[in-house]
Design an enzyme around this catalytic site. Structure first.
Site, PDB file in Angstrom:
ATOM      1  N   GLU A  80       0.816  -1.215   0.000  1.00  0.00           N
ATOM      2  CA  GLU A  80       0.000   0.000   0.000  1.00  0.00           C
ATOM      3  C   GLU A  80       0.850   1.264   0.000  1.00  0.00           C
ATOM      4  O   GLU A  80       0.584   2.202  -0.757  1.00  0.00           O
ATOM      5  CB  GLU A  80      -0.940   0.027   1.215  1.00  0.00           C
ATOM      6  CG  GLU A  80      -1.729   1.333   1.270  1.00  0.00           C
ATOM      7  CD  GLU A  80      -2.858   1.362   2.278  1.00  0.00           C
ATOM      8  OE1 GLU A  80      -2.892   0.521   3.187  1.00  0.00           O
ATOM      9  OE2 GLU A  80      -3.716   2.256   2.133  1.00  0.00           O
ATOM     10  N   ASP A  98      -0.478  -5.122   3.118  1.00  0.00           N
ATOM     11  CA  ASP A  98      -0.891  -3.899   3.806  1.00  0.00           C
ATOM     12  C   ASP A  98      -0.192  -3.878   5.173  1.00  0.00           C
ATOM     13  O   ASP A  98      -0.466  -4.730   6.015  1.00  0.00           O
ATOM     14  CB  ASP A  98      -2.410  -3.852   3.996  1.00  0.00           C
ATOM     15  CG  ASP A  98      -2.869  -2.475   4.481  1.00  0.00           C
ATOM     16  OD1 ASP A  98      -2.004  -1.686   4.919  1.00  0.00           O
ATOM     17  OD2 ASP A  98      -4.078  -2.199   4.435  1.00  0.00           O
ATOM     18  N   ILE A 100      -0.408  -1.843   7.762  1.00  0.00           N
ATOM     19  CA  ILE A 100      -1.404  -1.694   8.834  1.00  0.00           C
ATOM     20  C   ILE A 100      -2.765  -1.559   8.158  1.00  0.00           C
ATOM     21  O   ILE A 100      -3.016  -0.579   7.448  1.00  0.00           O
ATOM     22  CB  ILE A 100      -1.146  -0.460   9.729  1.00  0.00           C
ATOM     23  CG1 ILE A 100       0.247  -0.523  10.370  1.00  0.00           C
ATOM     24  CG2 ILE A 100      -2.224  -0.385  10.832  1.00  0.00           C
ATOM     25  CD1 ILE A 100       0.584   0.664  11.294  1.00  0.00           C
ATOM     26  N   ASP A 101      -3.614  -2.535   8.335  1.00  0.00           N
ATOM     27  CA  ASP A 101      -4.981  -2.433   7.828  1.00  0.00           C
ATOM     28  C   ASP A 101      -5.859  -2.083   9.027  1.00  0.00           C
ATOM     29  O   ASP A 101      -5.892  -2.814  10.019  1.00  0.00           O
ATOM     30  CB  ASP A 101      -5.439  -3.755   7.200  1.00  0.00           C
ATOM     31  CG  ASP A 101      -6.811  -3.596   6.566  1.00  0.00           C
ATOM     32  OD1 ASP A 101      -7.014  -2.623   5.825  1.00  0.00           O
ATOM     33  OD2 ASP A 101      -7.691  -4.431   6.835  1.00  0.00           O
ATOM     34  N   THR A 103      -5.923   1.600   9.805  1.00  0.00           N
ATOM     35  CA  THR A 103      -5.078   2.703  10.310  1.00  0.00           C
ATOM     36  C   THR A 103      -5.882   3.683  11.162  1.00  0.00           C
ATOM     37  O   THR A 103      -5.360   4.215  12.153  1.00  0.00           O
ATOM     38  CB  THR A 103      -4.385   3.419   9.126  1.00  0.00           C
ATOM     39  OG1 THR A 103      -3.618   2.450   8.427  1.00  0.00           O
ATOM     40  CG2 THR A 103      -3.460   4.524   9.593  1.00  0.00           C
ATOM     41  N   ASP A 240      -5.739  -4.887   0.818  1.00  0.00           N
ATOM     42  CA  ASP A 240      -6.689  -5.022   1.928  1.00  0.00           C
ATOM     43  C   ASP A 240      -7.312  -6.422   1.970  1.00  0.00           C
ATOM     44  O   ASP A 240      -7.770  -6.865   3.017  1.00  0.00           O
ATOM     45  CB  ASP A 240      -7.839  -4.006   1.796  1.00  0.00           C
ATOM     46  CG  ASP A 240      -7.368  -2.556   1.899  1.00  0.00           C
ATOM     47  OD1 ASP A 240      -6.665  -2.238   2.864  1.00  0.00           O
ATOM     48  OD2 ASP A 240      -7.710  -1.750   1.011  1.00  0.00           O
TER      49      ASP A 240
HETATM   50  C1  IPD Z   1      -9.058   0.503   5.076  1.00  0.00           C
HETATM   51  C2  IPD Z   1      -9.789  -0.554   5.878  1.00  0.00           C
HETATM   52  C3  IPD Z   1     -11.282  -0.310   5.806  1.00  0.00           C
HETATM   53  C4  IPD Z   1     -11.781  -0.290   4.371  1.00  0.00           C
HETATM   54  C5  IPD Z   1     -11.040   0.798   3.602  1.00  0.00           C
HETATM   55  C6  IPD Z   1      -9.546   0.531   3.665  1.00  0.00           C
HETATM   56  P1  IPD Z   1      -6.525   1.076   5.743  1.00  0.00           P
HETATM   57  O1  IPD Z   1      -7.683   0.183   5.026  1.00  0.00           O
HETATM   58  O2  IPD Z   1      -9.511  -1.845   5.396  1.00  0.00           O
HETATM   59  O3  IPD Z   1     -11.955  -1.337   6.483  1.00  0.00           O
HETATM   60  O4  IPD Z   1     -13.148  -0.017   4.347  1.00  0.00           O
HETATM   61  O5  IPD Z   1     -11.483   0.794   2.263  1.00  0.00           O
HETATM   62  O6  IPD Z   1      -8.867   1.540   2.965  1.00  0.00           O
HETATM   63  O7  IPD Z   1      -6.578   2.430   5.119  1.00  0.00           O
HETATM   64  O8  IPD Z   1      -6.809   1.118   7.184  1.00  0.00           O
HETATM   65  O9  IPD Z   1      -5.296   0.335   5.368  1.00  0.00           O
HETATM   66 CA    CA Z   2      -3.163   0.339   5.346  1.00  0.00          CA
END
Ligand code: IPD
Ligand code: CA
Length: 301
Positions: A80, A98, A100-101, A103, A240
């Site tokens: 990412e 990713d 950190i998913d 964030t 993700d």
């Molecule tokens: C997000 C999370 C969120 C999803 C968003 C993502 P991030 O990832 O996975 O649940 O709905 O579309 O962007 O930004 O925390 O890596």
């Molecule tokens: Ca992320």
């Protein structure tokens, strides 16, 4: 170098050792995340104030990318924080990461975020490792070899006693707000959320409830576990979903597209509907069709 999916899938040692490497890296990433002191007022944003990035996202991705490029120089890396729109995901064996998913959760200290480490071949998610360092929860799967919680508990959690799917009105459904808060996709999501919750007498599906907990990877793992029945998403990216995708399918779940009739979902297709394991594939497909009947408009990404 050209590597065919079957060469790798038929080579159990390689897939096992790649999975072990990803698990080691997930634990190392967890140490960085647990040692972090994120600040809600001092984060960077990408697109807007709901699309965040911190120094820790970058530090975790740098560590993972360095280690993977060193150990597997023939494989590509799709992460990412280093993503270049000129270099989309290809069919080559690729780590899809990713750092950190979740964030937004991470910066607020809401203990629901993870490192999501996927490996795809021919764009087919093949290995998945998802680790939430706040709860010390590890999900992992290799295509064809099952999905596991903390390496020893097979998913779904109810095993062969998994219950039948019994329509949307008996389902706990996960959706996400995403960071795009205007335009056609926003309209489609909001009107669909409303229909999902609304009383049947008024034309809604009246699901048991909606959950929105901020991490696509952990949402997929919850569907894989069987603690959520469905997860509908539009707008997120391959990093993700890649890891969670393998975990879900290996746990008997299915993933299709987010729009009506999209039976073939693509890992980089950005709109998805995930459904938990059930005693029959027919009931999974019936639930997908019932859900698609509720979608108000189309998701376009
Ligand atoms: C997000 C999370 C969120 C999803 C968003 C993502 P991030 O990832 O996975 O649940 O709905 O579309 O962007 O930004 O925390 O890596
Ligand atoms: Ca992320």
């Amino acid at each position: 170098m050209s590597v065919h999916v079957l060469d790798i899938v038929n080579s159990p040692c390689d897939l096992n050792s790649i999975c072990d490497t990803l698990i080691d890296l997930a634990f190392r990433a967890g140490e960085i995340i647990n040692g972090a002191l994120p600040d809600t007022g001092n984060t960077g944003s990408k697109k807007n104030s709901a699309d965040l990035v911190t120094e820790y996202d970058r530090a975790v991705e740098e560590m993972i990318s360095r280690e993977l490029k060193d150990k597997y120089p023939d494989f590509r890396f799709h992460g990412e924080e280093s993503y270049d729109p000129a270099c989309p995901l290809t069919d080559a064996p690729t780590f899809v990461i990713d750092p950190i998913d979740g964030t937004v959760n991470f910066v607020h200290g809401f203990p629901h975020a993870c490192v999501s480490l996927g490996f795809a071949i021919n764009r087919i998610p093949t290995i998945g490792v998802v680790f939430n360092p706040f709860t010390n929860t590890l999900y992992s799967a290799i295509r064809g070899k099952g999905a596991f919680l903390n390496r020893d508990t097979r998913l779904p959690l109810k095993g062969s006693n998994v219950e039948a799917l019994n329509g949307l009105s008996n389902s706990l459904v996960c959706v996400e707000w995403g960071s795009e808060r205007s335009g056609k996709n926003w309209e489609t999501k909001m009107r669909t959320f409303e229909k999902l919750g609304q009383d049947k007498e008024e034309g809604g599906a009246m699901v048991r409830s909606l959950r929105s907990i901020g991490s696509a990877a952990l949402n997929l793992c919850a569907v894989a576990s069987g603690t959520l029945d469905l997860y509908w998403e539009g707008g997120c990216w391959a990093w993700d979903v890649c890891a969670g995708w393998v975990i879900l399918e290996e746990a008997g779940g299915i993933i299709v597209g987010g729009n009506p009739g999209e039976w073939e979902a693509k890992v980089d297709g950005r709109k998805y509907l995930a459904i938990r394991a059930a005693s029959s594939r027919v009931s999974q497909e019936e639930l997908a069709e019932e859900f698609w009947g509720i979608v108000q408009g189309r998701l376009e990404y």
